[in-house]
Design a protein around this motif. Structure first.
Motif, short mmCIF file in Angstrom:
data_model
loop_
_atom_site.label_atom_id
_atom_site.label_comp_id
_atom_site.label_asym_id
_atom_site.label_seq_id
_atom_site.Cartn_x
_atom_site.Cartn_y
_atom_site.Cartn_z
N ARG A 286 0.88 -1.13 -0.08
CA ARG A 286 -0.11 0.08 0.11
C ARG A 286 0.82 1.12 -0.08
N LEU A 287 0.21 2.31 -0.32
CA LEU A 287 1.16 3.79 -0.58
C LEU A 287 0.85 4.68 0.85
N ILE A 288 1.79 5.01 1.34
CA ILE A 288 1.90 6.01 2.35
C ILE A 288 2.32 7.23 1.94
N ILE A 289 1.76 8.38 2.29
CA ILE A 289 2.46 9.70 2.24
C ILE A 289 2.34 10.46 3.49
N PRO A 290 3.44 10.05 4.41
CA PRO A 290 3.32 10.69 5.71
C PRO A 290 3.24 12.07 6.02
N ALA A 291 3.78 12.98 4.85
CA ALA A 291 3.43 14.41 5.05
C ALA A 291 2.65 14.99 3.91
N GLY A 292 1.94 13.99 3.32
CA GLY A 292 0.85 14.75 2.27
C GLY A 292 1.43 14.60 0.71
N ALA A 293 0.82 15.28 -0.09
CA ALA A 293 1.41 15.31 -1.29
C ALA A 293 2.51 16.07 -1.45
N ARG A 294 3.17 16.77 -0.67
CA ARG A 294 4.51 17.75 -0.64
C ARG A 294 5.54 17.00 -0.40
N GLY A 295 5.24 15.80 0.27
CA GLY A 295 6.61 15.02 1.11
C GLY A 295 6.88 13.74 0.20
N PRO A 296 7.70 12.99 0.83
CA PRO A 296 7.89 11.69 0.13
C PRO A 296 7.08 10.63 0.14
N ALA A 297 6.99 9.74 -0.51
CA ALA A 297 5.79 8.65 -0.75
C ALA A 297 6.58 7.38 -0.48
N PHE A 298 5.85 6.27 -0.01
CA PHE A 298 6.47 4.92 -0.01
C PHE A 298 5.39 3.88 -0.11
N ILE A 299 5.77 2.63 -0.73
CA ILE A 299 5.13 1.73 -1.15
C ILE A 299 5.49 0.56 0.34
N VAL A 300 4.86 0.10 0.82
CA VAL A 300 5.10 -0.46 1.90
C VAL A 300 4.37 -1.77 2.16
N PHE A 301 5.01 -3.12 2.73
CA PHE A 301 4.43 -4.34 2.74
C PHE A 301 4.07 -4.77 3.86
N ASP A 302 3.74 -6.18 4.09
CA ASP A 302 3.33 -6.76 5.05
C ASP A 302 4.21 -6.69 6.50
N ASN A 303 5.65 -6.67 6.17
CA ASN A 303 6.62 -6.45 7.33
C ASN A 303 6.16 -5.05 7.97
N PHE A 304 6.09 -4.13 7.22
CA PHE A 304 5.75 -2.65 7.70
C PHE A 304 4.56 -2.78 8.65
N GLY A 305 3.65 -3.62 8.15
CA GLY A 305 2.28 -3.67 8.72
C GLY A 305 2.53 -4.58 10.31
N ALA A 306 3.39 -5.36 10.07
CA ALA A 306 3.72 -6.06 11.42
C ALA A 306 4.45 -5.14 12.44
N ILE A 307 5.46 -4.32 11.96
CA ILE A 307 5.96 -3.22 12.90
C ILE A 307 4.79 -2.40 13.55
#
Length: 403
Positions: A286-307
């Motif tokens: 899934r895609l996360i944009i922790p600081a919104g459209a103006r910031g970095p973007a990441f695709i994160v997987f199941d291990n991120f969900g475990a954390i």
């Protein structure tokens, strides 16, 4: 979860008003009345009179707990400020040193539980600075404070009963139950119910010692992550570049796509090989944009969900992931720029944003100042209606527009 302990006294009125509580409701008589009621609840849960006498006699509330509960750094600071501290050069260097010092033990734990050693080390670094700062709060008092009043009374009661069970079963003494303001304890900050369910006696000495035995600490942490779905040698995620005109509403916790689908939509890895070359094309993320459209973007997987199950903060999970890369000798630096000119909202402003959404017919859920999935969905719906990038990011500019 970090901690400092202050006494109840001259600062009570100031501290309690800052936490949204009236001093009149938190006077000693009220707390004593609550404590009698809780004692009956704990007794019905099987806690003996002797343990109740030992743990609860003379107990008082700690107003500092309320202040910290309303201003957790994972939620109250900009993600860039949080990461600056969490993944600092000092924490990276100390992590590499501690990793090498305990490499044999880390390898044993990794093989036994299927959790990458650098992730365990990163959690250790984030939670207690590798054992240097485990907190000096009286966990019983901190949990009783949360259980007595405020938005986390259910959590406080369940964890307080868990702490009493730890004493009753002889896993730790009353005086050993020290930790954070939220009752988390040990090198990797287990709350009592997590300790009871997942702590491990790695060396077979009859104790599950998360306070001084690193074998027990690492095994307990790995066990919890493994049960949460973590799998060794699988990626946590990757920083990506989004195409022009991207639909930011896809950055939703409920939207998961295969790598090949993200790539087909124009999403690209910022560094190294492309998404298709680097990952299993069918792996879903899934895609996360922790600081919104103006910031970095990441695709994160199941291990991120475990954390995230360890701590329900995207900032925290991202910090663990990036720190683990550095400890393992890979670059964890974020390439895209953070919007450092942005100003994080205060608790009252976060509540005001939620109330403004509710007033306009976009239900964010409870008006509690926690910008969770419900608030983000409501915010995205309003942004779409207003013709703004639907990134669900709660900023000062968005609050002003809502007002």
């Amino acid at each position: 979860m970090k901690s400092w302990l202050i006494s109840l006294g001259a600062f009570a009125a100031i501290s309690l008003s800052g936490a949204g509580l009236s001093p009149a409701r938190a006077n000693p008589g009220d707390f004593d009345h609550w404590l009698k009621s809780f004692r009956a609840e704990a007794a019905s849960a099987g806690i003996s009179d002797s343990v109740l006498d030992e743990a609860l006699t003379g107990l008082s509330i700690n107003p500092r707990v309320y202040e910290l509960n309303d201003n957790q750094p994972e939620f109250a600071r900009g993600v860039w400020d949080y990461l600056d501290s969490a993944v600092s050069a000092t924490r990276i260097n100390n992590g590499k040193t501690k990793y090498l010092e305990n490499q044999r033990l880390f390898s044993l734990i990794e093989d036994a539980y299927g959790v990458d050693a650098e992730i365990i080390a990163a959690i250790w670094g984030l939670e207690s600075s590798y054992g240097a700062i485990m907190g000096d709060y009286d966990a019983i008092q901190a949990l009783a404070t949360l259980a007595f009043e405020g938005r986390r009374t259910g959590y406080g009661r369940s964890q307080l009963i868990g702490a009493l069970k730890i004493i009753q079963h002889g896993y730790a003494t009353r005086s050993e139950l020290k930790g954070s303001w939220a009752g988390a304890m040990g090198h990797t900050q287990f709350i009592p119910t997590t300790y009871l369910s997942y702590a491990i006696d790695h060396d077979g000495d009859g104790r599950r010692d998360i306070w001084s035995n690193l074998g027990d600490v690492f095994a307990s942490t790995a066990n919890y992550l493994s049960v949460s779905g973590y799998r060794a040698n699988e990626p946590w995620g990757v920083e990506v570049r989004l195409p022009s005109g991207f639909d930011y509403s896809l950055a939703d916790s409920d939207v998961k796509k295969a790598v090949v689908e993200w790539a087909a939509g124009g999403v690209e890895a910022i560094r190294g090989p492309g998404l298709i070359e680097r990952f299993d094309p069918n792996m879903r993320g899934r895609l996360i944009i922790p600081a919104g459209a103006r910031g970095p973007a990441f695709i994160v997987f199941d291990n991120f969900g475990a954390i995230l199950k360890y701590n329900r903060s995207t900032s925290y999970a991202l910090a663990v992931s990036l720190l683990s890369e550095e400890i393992a000798g890979r670059s964890g630096a974020v390439t895209a720029s953070w919007p450092r000119d942005d100003r994080p909202l205060t608790l009252e402003e976060r509540k005001a944003l939620q109330q403004a959404l509710k007033d306009r017919g976009f239900d964010p859920g409870p008006v509690d100042g926690i910008i969770g999935a419900g608030t983000k969905r409501a915010l995205r719906a309003w942004q779409q209606q207003a013709g703004l990038p639907a990134d669900g990011y709660a900023s000062a500019a968005v609050l002003e527009a809502l007002r």
